[in-house]
Scaffold this motif. Structure first.
Motif, PDB file in Angstrom:
ATOM      1  N   TRP A  34       0.699  -1.201   0.114  1.00 21.69           N
ATOM      2  CA  TRP A  34      -0.113  -0.039   0.044  1.00 21.69           C
ATOM      3  C   TRP A  34       0.982   1.382   0.028  1.00 21.69           C
ATOM      4  O   TRP A  34       2.075   1.569   0.263  1.00 21.69           O
ATOM      5  N   VAL A  35       0.094   2.525  -0.491  1.00 18.61           N
ATOM      6  CA  VAL A  35       0.908   3.740  -0.146  1.00 18.61           C
ATOM      7  C   VAL A  35      -0.281   4.641   0.345  1.00 18.61           C
ATOM      8  O   VAL A  35      -1.417   4.158   0.287  1.00 18.61           O
ATOM      9  N   TYR A  36       0.053   5.619   1.058  1.00 19.13           N
ATOM     10  CA  TYR A  36      -0.983   6.788   1.491  1.00 19.13           C
ATOM     11  C   TYR A  36      -0.822   7.672   0.337  1.00 19.13           C
ATOM     12  O   TYR A  36       0.222   8.658   0.226  1.00 19.13           O
ATOM     13  N   ARG A  37      -1.845   8.040  -0.132  1.00 22.63           N
ATOM     14  CA  ARG A  37      -2.042   9.029  -1.155  1.00 22.63           C
ATOM     15  C   ARG A  37      -2.584  10.370  -0.751  1.00 22.63           C
ATOM     16  O   ARG A  37      -3.732  10.231   0.264  1.00 22.63           O
ATOM     17  N   LYS A  38      -1.915  11.500  -0.801  1.00 19.76           N
ATOM     18  CA  LYS A  38      -2.647  12.789  -0.314  1.00 19.76           C
ATOM     19  C   LYS A  38      -3.779  13.258  -1.452  1.00 19.76           C
ATOM     20  O   LYS A  38      -3.659  13.539  -2.244  1.00 19.76           O
ATOM     21  N   THR A  39      -5.069  13.116  -0.809  1.00 18.90           N
ATOM     22  CA  THR A  39      -5.869  13.502  -1.836  1.00 18.90           C
ATOM     23  C   THR A  39      -6.530  14.874  -1.410  1.00 18.90           C
ATOM     24  O   THR A  39      -7.522  15.371  -2.141  1.00 18.90           O
ATOM     25  N   ASP A  65      -5.375  18.062   3.767  1.00 18.20           N
ATOM     26  CA  ASP A  65      -4.831  17.547   5.132  1.00 18.20           C
ATOM     27  C   ASP A  65      -5.413  16.240   5.215  1.00 18.20           C
ATOM     28  O   ASP A  65      -5.595  15.538   6.104  1.00 18.20           O
ATOM     29  N   ALA A  66      -5.691  15.537   3.927  1.00 16.49           N
ATOM     30  CA  ALA A  66      -6.600  14.116   3.704  1.00 16.49           C
ATOM     31  C   ALA A  66      -5.489  13.206   3.174  1.00 16.49           C
ATOM     32  O   ALA A  66      -4.883  13.476   2.243  1.00 16.49           O
ATOM     33  N   PHE A  67      -5.685  11.956   3.946  1.00 20.72           N
ATOM     34  CA  PHE A  67      -4.568  11.024   3.223  1.00 20.72           C
ATOM     35  C   PHE A  67      -5.384   9.680   3.097  1.00 20.72           C
ATOM     36  O   PHE A  67      -6.417   9.269   3.984  1.00 20.72           O
ATOM     37  N   VAL A  68      -5.590   8.891   2.172  1.00 20.79           N
ATOM     38  CA  VAL A  68      -6.015   7.400   1.952  1.00 20.79           C
ATOM     39  C   VAL A  68      -5.137   6.572   1.289  1.00 20.79           C
ATOM     40  O   VAL A  68      -4.250   6.868   0.660  1.00 20.79           O
ATOM     41  N   ARG A  69      -5.362   5.478   1.924  1.00 25.44           N
ATOM     42  CA  ARG A  69      -4.363   4.143   2.087  1.00 25.44           C
ATOM     43  C   ARG A  69      -4.941   3.585   0.638  1.00 25.44           C
ATOM     44  O   ARG A  69      -6.218   3.456   0.401  1.00 25.44           O
ATOM     45  N   GLN A  70      -3.858   3.362  -0.411  1.00 22.96           N
ATOM     46  CA  GLN A  70      -4.302   2.792  -1.685  1.00 22.96           C
ATOM     47  C   GLN A  70      -3.435   1.648  -1.870  1.00 22.96           C
ATOM     48  O   GLN A  70      -2.182   1.776  -1.864  1.00 22.96           O
ATOM     49  N   ARG A  71      -4.031   0.626  -2.542  1.00 26.72           N
ATOM     50  CA  ARG A  71      -3.273  -0.537  -2.805  1.00 26.72           C
ATOM     51  C   ARG A  71      -2.363  -0.515  -4.070  1.00 26.72           C
ATOM     52  O   ARG A  71      -2.953   0.254  -5.121  1.00 26.72           O
ATOM     53  N   VAL A  72      -1.341  -1.062  -3.947  1.00 27.69           N
ATOM     54  CA  VAL A  72      -0.336  -0.874  -5.232  1.00 27.69           C
ATOM     55  C   VAL A  72       0.228  -2.302  -5.530  1.00 27.69           C
ATOM     56  O   VAL A  72       0.291  -3.105  -4.615  1.00 27.69           O
ATOM     57  N   GLU A  73       0.967  -2.492  -6.469  1.00 30.38           N
ATOM     58  CA  GLU A  73       1.792  -3.603  -6.753  1.00 30.38           C
ATOM     59  C   GLU A  73       3.065  -3.481  -7.243  1.00 30.38           C
ATOM     60  O   GLU A  73       3.340  -2.559  -8.280  1.00 30.38           O
ATOM     61  N   VAL A  74       4.138  -3.843  -6.421  1.00 29.16           N
ATOM     62  CA  VAL A  74       5.776  -3.363  -6.792  1.00 29.16           C
ATOM     63  C   VAL A  74       6.152  -4.376  -7.698  1.00 29.16           C
ATOM     64  O   VAL A  74       6.113  -5.796  -7.441  1.00 29.16           O
ATOM     65  N   ALA A  75       6.490  -3.949  -8.851  1.00 29.61           N
ATOM     66  CA  ALA A  75       7.350  -4.948  -9.745  1.00 29.61           C
ATOM     67  C   ALA A  75       8.488  -5.104  -9.431  1.00 29.61           C
ATOM     68  O   ALA A  75       9.104  -6.243  -9.575  1.00 29.61           O
ATOM     69  N   SER A  76       9.298  -4.279  -8.583  1.00 33.09           N
ATOM     70  CA  SER A  76      10.812  -4.441  -8.354  1.00 33.09           C
ATOM     71  C   SER A  76      11.252  -3.078  -7.655  1.00 33.09           C
ATOM     72  O   SER A  76      10.763  -1.883  -7.580  1.00 33.09           O
ATOM     73  N   GLU A  77      12.312  -3.474  -6.824  1.00 37.56           N
ATOM     74  CA  GLU A  77      12.972  -2.579  -5.850  1.00 37.56           C
ATOM     75  C   GLU A  77      14.519  -2.299  -6.004  1.00 37.56           C
ATOM     76  O   GLU A  77      14.696  -3.470  -6.186  1.00 37.56           O
ATOM     77  N   SER A  78      15.020  -1.270  -6.215  1.00 36.48           N
ATOM     78  CA  SER A  78      16.413  -1.166  -6.289  1.00 36.48           C
ATOM     79  C   SER A  78      16.785   0.017  -6.123  1.00 36.48           C
ATOM     80  O   SER A  78      16.191   1.153  -6.516  1.00 36.48           O
ATOM     81  N   GLY A  79      17.925   0.240  -5.364  1.00 36.37           N
ATOM     82  CA  GLY A  79      18.656   1.650  -4.942  1.00 36.37           C
ATOM     83  C   GLY A  79      17.656   2.555  -4.234  1.00 36.37           C
ATOM     84  O   GLY A  79      17.667   3.690  -4.461  1.00 36.37           O
ATOM     85  N   GLY A  80      16.821   1.947  -3.491  1.00 29.96           N
ATOM     86  CA  GLY A  80      15.660   2.985  -2.624  1.00 29.96           C
ATOM     87  C   GLY A  80      14.579   3.170  -3.430  1.00 29.96           C
ATOM     88  O   GLY A  80      13.871   4.177  -2.878  1.00 29.96           O
ATOM     89  N   GLN A  81      14.335   2.868  -4.567  1.00 27.26           N
ATOM     90  CA  GLN A  81      13.246   3.189  -5.532  1.00 27.26           C
ATOM     91  C   GLN A  81      12.474   2.008  -5.820  1.00 27.26           C
ATOM     92  O   GLN A  81      13.027   0.921  -5.854  1.00 27.26           O
ATOM     93  N   ALA A  82      11.137   1.902  -5.872  1.00 22.22           N
ATOM     94  CA  ALA A  82      10.267   1.002  -6.080  1.00 22.22           C
ATOM     95  C   ALA A  82       9.552   1.155  -7.623  1.00 22.22           C
ATOM     96  O   ALA A  82       8.926   2.409  -7.558  1.00 22.22           O
TER      97      ALA A  82
END
Length: 326
Positions: free
Chosen positions: A272-277, A280-297
């Protein structure tokens, strides 16, 4: 007869009425439990955001090298280029016995080589003093050459048996045997390093360089074995240990990229990530990570370019949403 017919008719009507009034049970029943589109929206005051250290970033495009994760096994490298790695399925008792015999053969041939060298030196000295025959010197030279050849063969046979069984657990460098499906071998960058990850996520991954080894494959599973050398100076890896091997593939994957700190994972492995909508509002949203490298997803799906996601304070927001203390 007429009275009998009039008696049967009400009974038949009564039976039909009972059948029609009996409620039928449906074969399946669906009940709405939760809907990800109806997640909680968190509203935080500016002071609360400052206290939690909330920071956001804009989702943008990115790319990552393609990789393929396969299973691997830690094995002991051979002592020579033509040797065979020692794995956990090897009969160590039999190998130890063979090594003892090979060590004895090396000692015997070394002694014969020394004696042959002494005989050759003596024969050459006699020829120089004109006290011996040239034939005797040539025979001594041939015997010395034969002894050297036997010594070389004995040493090579010993090297093929690998390092001593007693030192298998103290190797500073180990090999990883990665089993790759034959259909995927062509896409693997054989000259690039792989990443080794212990199963269960315990410990950081470590790089491993490709090495040449005798060809091996499993015809039943349809896999081909690739070998990589990994540093084991800290003795963290053990012979026979199963690991995950991340193999580099040709080409790069394009997609949306977010910092790895923006990803939060639940107990079921959901990402998940928290998206700022709003302001002052934040909503949790599901994501799918393909790969992670060097601190980036690199994301496979779940967001659109330009969205604002929280990069610092995701754990605090997760705890706020579910009432866990942080």
């Amino acid at each position: 007869m007429r009275h009998l017919a009039l008696l049967i008719l009400p009974l038949a009507v009564s039976a039909c009425g009972q059948t029609a009034s009996k409620p039928s049970t449906p074969p399946a029943h669906a009940e709405l439990i939760a809907n990800e589109a109806e997640l909680l929206k968190l509203t935080l005051t500016p002071k609360a955001q400052q206290r939690l250290g909330i920071k956001t970033t804009t989702v943008g495009g990115g790319s990552a090298a393609q990789t393929r994760q396969v299973t691997g096994e830690i094995v002991v490298p051979p002592t020579s280029a033509g040797g065979v790695p020692v794995n956990s399925l090897t009969n160590l008792q039999q190998v130890g016995s063979q090594q003892a015999v090979a060590d004895g053969e090396v000692a015997r041939t070394e002694a014969q080589a020394r004696l042959a060298r002494i005989a050759l030196t003596r024969a050459e000295a006699l020829v120089r003093e004109e006290a011996g025959s040239v034939r005797a010197r040539d025979e001594a030279a041939a015997a010395h050459a034969a002894a050297q050849a036997a010594l070389g063969a004995a040493r090579q046979q010993r090297r093929l048996l690998g390092p001593a069984v007693a030192t298998l657990g103290t190797q500073s460098t180990l090999w990883v045997r990665a089993s790759v499906f034959a259909s995927d071998v062509g896409a693997v960058l054989r000259g690039s390093e792989a990443m080794i990850h212990p199963l269960g996520g315990n410990g950081e991954g470590r790089s491993a360089r490709p090495v040449q080894a005798p060809p091996s494959a499993d015809s039943v599973a349809g896999t081909v074995d690739l070998y990589y050398a990994v540093n084991n100076g800290d003795r963290a890896l053990r012979v026979g240990q199963r690991v995950a091997v991340e193999l580099p593939l040709a080409g790069r994957t394009q997609g949306l990229s977010v910092p790895s700190s923006a990803i939060v994972r639940d107990i079921y492995g959901g990402e998940w990530v928290y998206r700022k909508t709003g302001a002052d509002a934040f909503v949790r949203q599901r994501v799918e990570v393909a790969s992670e490298s060097g601190g980036q997803a690199l994301l496979a799906r779940g967001l659109k370019a330009g969205a604002l996601v929280v990069t610092v304070g995701t754990a605090e927001l997760f705890g706020t949403e579910f009432g866990a203390a942080h």
